[in-house]
Write a protein that holds these residues in place. Structure first.
Motif, PDB file in Angstrom:
ATOM      1  N   SER A 356      52.247  38.520  35.462  1.00 30.99           N
ATOM      2  CA  SER A 356      52.164  39.907  34.999  1.00 30.99           C
ATOM      3  C   SER A 356      50.917  40.221  34.180  1.00 30.99           C
ATOM      4  N   ILE A 357      49.980  39.292  34.106  1.00 34.84           N
ATOM      5  CA  ILE A 357      48.784  39.530  33.294  1.00 34.84           C
ATOM      6  C   ILE A 357      47.985  40.699  33.858  1.00 34.84           C
ATOM      7  N   LYS A 358      47.745  41.699  32.998  1.00 30.12           N
ATOM      8  CA  LYS A 358      46.953  42.857  33.384  1.00 30.12           C
ATOM      9  C   LYS A 358      45.657  42.955  32.592  1.00 30.12           C
ATOM     10  N   ASN A 359      45.664  42.475  31.347  1.00 32.17           N
ATOM     11  CA  ASN A 359      44.494  42.607  30.478  1.00 32.17           C
ATOM     12  C   ASN A 359      44.104  41.240  29.914  1.00 32.17           C
ATOM     13  N   LEU A 360      42.846  40.878  30.111  1.00 33.05           N
ATOM     14  CA  LEU A 360      42.338  39.614  29.593  1.00 33.05           C
ATOM     15  C   LEU A 360      41.002  39.866  28.913  1.00 33.05           C
ATOM     16  N   ASP A 361      40.909  39.450  27.636  1.00 34.37           N
ATOM     17  CA  ASP A 361      39.684  39.609  26.862  1.00 34.37           C
ATOM     18  C   ASP A 361      39.235  38.239  26.385  1.00 34.37           C
ATOM     19  N   LEU A 362      38.048  37.818  26.811  1.00 38.19           N
ATOM     20  CA  LEU A 362      37.468  36.535  26.407  1.00 38.19           C
ATOM     21  C   LEU A 362      36.101  36.767  25.764  1.00 38.19           C
ATOM     22  N   SER A 363      36.021  37.722  24.883  1.00 40.19           N
ATOM     23  CA  SER A 363      34.738  38.085  24.270  1.00 40.19           C
ATOM     24  C   SER A 363      34.304  37.058  23.225  1.00 40.19           C
ATOM     25  N   GLY A 364      33.019  36.830  23.153  1.00 41.46           N
ATOM     26  CA  GLY A 364      32.465  35.995  22.097  1.00 41.46           C
ATOM     27  C   GLY A 364      32.855  34.544  22.171  1.00 41.46           C
ATOM     28  N   CYS A 365      33.102  34.028  23.370  1.00 42.71           N
ATOM     29  CA  CYS A 365      33.511  32.624  23.519  1.00 42.71           C
ATOM     30  C   CYS A 365      32.375  31.726  24.004  1.00 42.71           C
ATOM     31  N   GLN A 366      31.206  32.289  24.237  1.00 44.80           N
ATOM     32  CA  GLN A 366      30.028  31.531  24.658  1.00 44.80           C
ATOM     33  C   GLN A 366      30.265  30.725  25.937  1.00 44.80           C
ATOM     34  N   LEU A 375      41.069  33.401  38.344  1.00 39.60           N
ATOM     35  CA  LEU A 375      41.285  33.878  39.717  1.00 39.60           C
ATOM     36  C   LEU A 375      42.741  33.752  40.154  1.00 39.60           C
ATOM     37  N   LYS A 376      43.562  33.065  39.349  1.00 39.00           N
ATOM     38  CA  LYS A 376      44.988  32.949  39.657  1.00 39.00           C
ATOM     39  C   LYS A 376      45.791  34.126  39.110  1.00 39.00           C
ATOM     40  N   LEU A 377      45.150  34.960  38.306  1.00 38.21           N
ATOM     41  CA  LEU A 377      45.852  36.082  37.674  1.00 38.21           C
ATOM     42  C   LEU A 377      45.835  37.278  38.618  1.00 38.21           C
ATOM     43  N   LYS A 378      46.675  37.249  39.611  1.00 38.12           N
ATOM     44  CA  LYS A 378      46.618  38.208  40.720  1.00 38.12           C
ATOM     45  C   LYS A 378      46.899  39.642  40.302  1.00 38.12           C
ATOM     46  N   SER A 379      47.527  39.846  39.145  1.00 40.54           N
ATOM     47  CA  SER A 379      47.832  41.209  38.696  1.00 40.54           C
ATOM     48  C   SER A 379      46.787  41.771  37.744  1.00 40.54           C
ATOM     49  N   LEU A 380      45.734  41.028  37.481  1.00 37.09           N
ATOM     50  CA  LEU A 380      44.735  41.422  36.493  1.00 37.09           C
ATOM     51  C   LEU A 380      44.063  42.745  36.873  1.00 37.09           C
ATOM     52  N   THR A 381      44.064  43.691  35.898  1.00 38.51           N
ATOM     53  CA  THR A 381      43.406  44.981  36.119  1.00 38.51           C
ATOM     54  C   THR A 381      42.193  45.179  35.224  1.00 38.51           C
ATOM     55  N   PRO A 394      32.224  34.299  40.514  1.00 38.18           N
ATOM     56  CA  PRO A 394      32.706  33.695  41.770  1.00 38.18           C
ATOM     57  C   PRO A 394      32.532  34.671  42.940  1.00 38.18           C
ATOM     58  N   LEU A 395      32.143  34.166  44.080  1.00 37.02           N
ATOM     59  CA  LEU A 395      31.934  35.010  45.253  1.00 37.02           C
ATOM     60  C   LEU A 395      33.232  35.642  45.740  1.00 37.02           C
ATOM     61  N   THR A 396      34.354  35.041  45.364  1.00 29.93           N
ATOM     62  CA  THR A 396      35.651  35.531  45.841  1.00 29.93           C
ATOM     63  C   THR A 396      36.349  36.434  44.829  1.00 29.93           C
ATOM     64  N   LEU A 397      35.614  36.939  43.836  1.00 29.48           N
ATOM     65  CA  LEU A 397      36.233  37.702  42.768  1.00 29.48           C
ATOM     66  C   LEU A 397      37.034  38.892  43.298  1.00 29.48           C
ATOM     67  N   PRO A 402      42.401  41.544  43.618  1.00 34.23           N
ATOM     68  CA  PRO A 402      42.307  42.833  44.303  1.00 34.23           C
ATOM     69  C   PRO A 402      42.689  44.027  43.426  1.00 34.23           C
ATOM     70  N   TYR A 403      43.359  43.784  42.276  1.00 35.91           N
ATOM     71  CA  TYR A 403      43.762  44.887  41.405  1.00 35.91           C
ATOM     72  C   TYR A 403      42.825  45.076  40.212  1.00 35.91           C
ATOM     73  N   LEU A 404      41.775  44.266  40.142  1.00 35.30           N
ATOM     74  CA  LEU A 404      40.837  44.370  39.030  1.00 35.30           C
ATOM     75  C   LEU A 404      40.070  45.687  39.108  1.00 35.30           C
ATOM     76  N   GLN A 405      40.191  46.505  38.057  1.00 30.11           N
ATOM     77  CA  GLN A 405      39.561  47.821  38.045  1.00 30.11           C
ATOM     78  C   GLN A 405      38.482  47.947  36.979  1.00 30.11           C
ATOM     79  N   VAL A 406      38.619  47.214  35.886  1.00 33.83           N
ATOM     80  CA  VAL A 406      37.659  47.312  34.781  1.00 33.83           C
ATOM     81  C   VAL A 406      37.064  45.930  34.526  1.00 33.83           C
ATOM     82  N   LEU A 407      35.730  45.838  34.582  1.00 32.43           N
ATOM     83  CA  LEU A 407      35.036  44.585  34.333  1.00 32.43           C
ATOM     84  C   LEU A 407      33.929  44.837  33.313  1.00 32.43           C
ATOM     85  N   ASN A 408      34.047  44.182  32.154  1.00 29.73           N
ATOM     86  CA  ASN A 408      33.089  44.367  31.070  1.00 29.73           C
ATOM     87  C   ASN A 408      32.374  43.057  30.817  1.00 29.73           C
TER      88      ASN A 408
END
Length: 526
Positions: A356-366, A375-381, A394-397, A402-408
């Motif tokens: 059910s992961i929809k939001n993932l933030d990995l900011s400032g982790c170098q 890539l296993k988080l199929k519900s990520l938006t 990744p070339l397969t992003l 397929p549900y990823l809508q916002v990429l920062n």
């Protein structure tokens, strides 16, 4: 000649001892109002928490008495035998054995005694059989509680707070207080042991242990406890909390020596906060079936976090874990938001069974490489990875997410062209503070609505951007190397904002662009 003054001093001392030990003569007062009137300060007959005042009934019995910022009250106070509530705030009343007169007293609060109270309270405190609330705070000399506290079986709330010399709670005696529902132990720097009989408190609902000298804390089987706070215990090394069936909130913060934290069988826990425990190295939390929110921050030595089997966990926040190297998530079917920020040594991220992961933030982790487990988080938006060291995706992003809508991806190391193959499902793309030189291929980003490209090295906008006329609503491309803008962009029918300041566009060209775009509904700056 020297003997007579010494004998005289001893005589006066013996008189003083006799007075202190004698029972106060209460027969000399006509009523309770006579008792309060002989105090050397004004007493209001209208009760207020922040003034010296009383409450009395139709029979002139004083039932509540607050003494606030008034020194040297009369010991006649102990003759108020109908008193139900007594509050002493910043006053100098000595606690005499006559306190036993308060057989109807339900609430006693003593705050700031100015050194008047001795190291020990009189044993007669245990005769306050109606007492349900006891608060002792800012008492300079007090070292312990009398063993007779065991007789206060009606006590529901006990607060021991800000007492610099307090060091002992009688273990066996306090274990008799089985009706306690609130216990606060705070600001007791010499208290080194928490009573083992605390596990008798089956009705305890709130527990705070703050600023003590305790080094080992084991709490179990407090089946009614729902709120637990453990903070600022400077030598606390081990915390074990098990079998708390109703505990829904834990706050563990600023325990600078904490090395081991064990949480087990907390079936009702909703919120867990772990912060500023500077020596905590490893954290393993498993099978907290009701937990909904976890927040872990500012624990400089924490290296490994393992989280498993959280059937209701919805949100996880990890912030400023400067030595975190490994984080593993497993079996959290409802987890929707993960935030891991300012953890510059993070190397390994493992996601397993997080549908059910929809939001993932990995900011400032170098991070230097894109974690494949994402890539296993199929519900990520929404994916935020600002302020890392990424240079490739990744070339397969698109196919894997397929549900990823916002990429920062602001403030990374991406160079040359925008990503190919195109991210065909992305609606918002943020790429400021990179080293892109070209956005050729942007026309294949079929779903793109927002594009941010500030602080790059882009020299031109390809005409193929017109393919996004029906989708793109905003583009920001400030601080680049543009020397011209395609005029046809004024016809992008969905575009609402277009910002392209601080580029290399000549002044005459800029003036023409303003005149062109002023005829369109697009808000534009150049």
């Amino acid at each position: 000649m020297k003997i007579f003054p010494l004998l005289f001093v001893l005589y006066l001392s013996s008189i003083n001892v006799q007075i202190n030990n004698a029972e106060i003569d209460c027969t000399i007062y006509d009523n309770d109002l006579d008792i309060i009137n002989i105090n050397p300060f004004y007493v209001s007959l209208y009760l207020s928490l922040f003034s010296t005042s009383v409450k009395y009934d139709e029979t002139l019995h004083v039932t509540e008495f607050n003494i606030f910022n008034d020194a040297n009250p009369s010991s006649s106070i102990y003759c108020l035998k109908n008193l139900q509530r007594l509050q002493l705030s910043n006053t100098n009343l000595t606690i005499l054995p006559d306190i036993k007169n308060f057989q109807k007293l339900t609430s006693l609060s003593i705050d700031i005694d100015n050194g008047t109270i001795d190291q020990h309270l009189p044993s007669e405190l245990g005769q306050l059989i109606s007492l349900s609330n006891l608060k002792l705070s800012n008492i300079k000399n007090l070292q312990d509680l009398p063993n007779e506290i065991k007789y206060l079986i009606q006590l529901q709330s006990l607060t021991l707070q800000n007492m610099p010399n307090f060091n002992k709670i009688p273990d066996e005696s306090i274990g008799k207080l089985t009706n306690l529902n609130t216990l606060t132990l705070s600001g007791l720097p010499y208290l080194s042991n928490i009573p083992s009989t605390m596990n008798n408190f089956q009705l305890l609902r709130q527990l705070e242990i703050t600023r003590t000298n305790v080094d080992n804390l084991q709490l179990e089987n407090l089946v009614s406890l729902y709120d637990l706070k453990i903070t600022y215990n400077l030598i606390l090394q081990t915390i074990q909390i098990t079998n708390m069936l109703k505990l829904y909130s834990i706050d563990i913060e600023y325990n600078n020596e904490l090395l081991t934290l064990i949480l087990q069988n907390l079936s009702s826990l909703l919120t867990l906060t772990i912060s500023s425990n500077t020596e905590l190295v490893s954290l393993d939390i498993e099978n907290l079936s009701s937990l909904q929110t976890i927040s872990i921050s500012n624990s400089a030595q924490l290296k490994n976090i393992t989280l498993k089997k959280f059937s209701r966990l919805d949100s996880l926040q990890l912030n400023s874990l400067s030595n975190l190297e490994l984080i593993s998530f497993e079996n959290a079917p409802l987890l929707s938001t993960i935030t891991i920020t300012s953890s510059p040594r993070l190397k390994t991220i493992s996601f397993l069974d997080l549908p059910s992961i929809k939001n993932l933030d990995l900011s400032g982790c170098q991070l230097t490489t894109f974690p494949e487990s994402i890539l296993k988080l199929k519900s990520l938006t929404k994916l935020v990875m600002t302020s890392n060291q990424l240079s490739a995706l990744p070339l397969t992003l698109s196919t894997d997410l397929p549900y990823l809508q916002v990429l920062n991806l602001v403030n990374n190391k991406f160079q040359e062209n925008i990503f190919q193959p195109p991210l065909v499902y992305i609606r918002e793309l943020y790429l400021s503070n990179n080293s892109l030189t070209s956005i050729d291929g942007i026309g294949n980003y079929k779903s793109l609505q927002q594009l941010e490209l500030n602080f790059n090295k882009i020299s031109s906008i390809p005409l193929e951007i017109m393919k996004l006329s029906s989708t793109l609503t905003g583009i920001t491309i400030n601080y680049n190397l543009l020397n011209r803008i395609p005029y046809s962009m004024a016809n992008m029918r969905s575009l609402k904002t277009f910002f392209a300041t601080n580029n290399n566009i000549p002044n005459n060209e800029r003036l023409y662009l303003y005149s062109l775009f002023n005829k369109s509904p697009i808000k534009a700056t150049f």
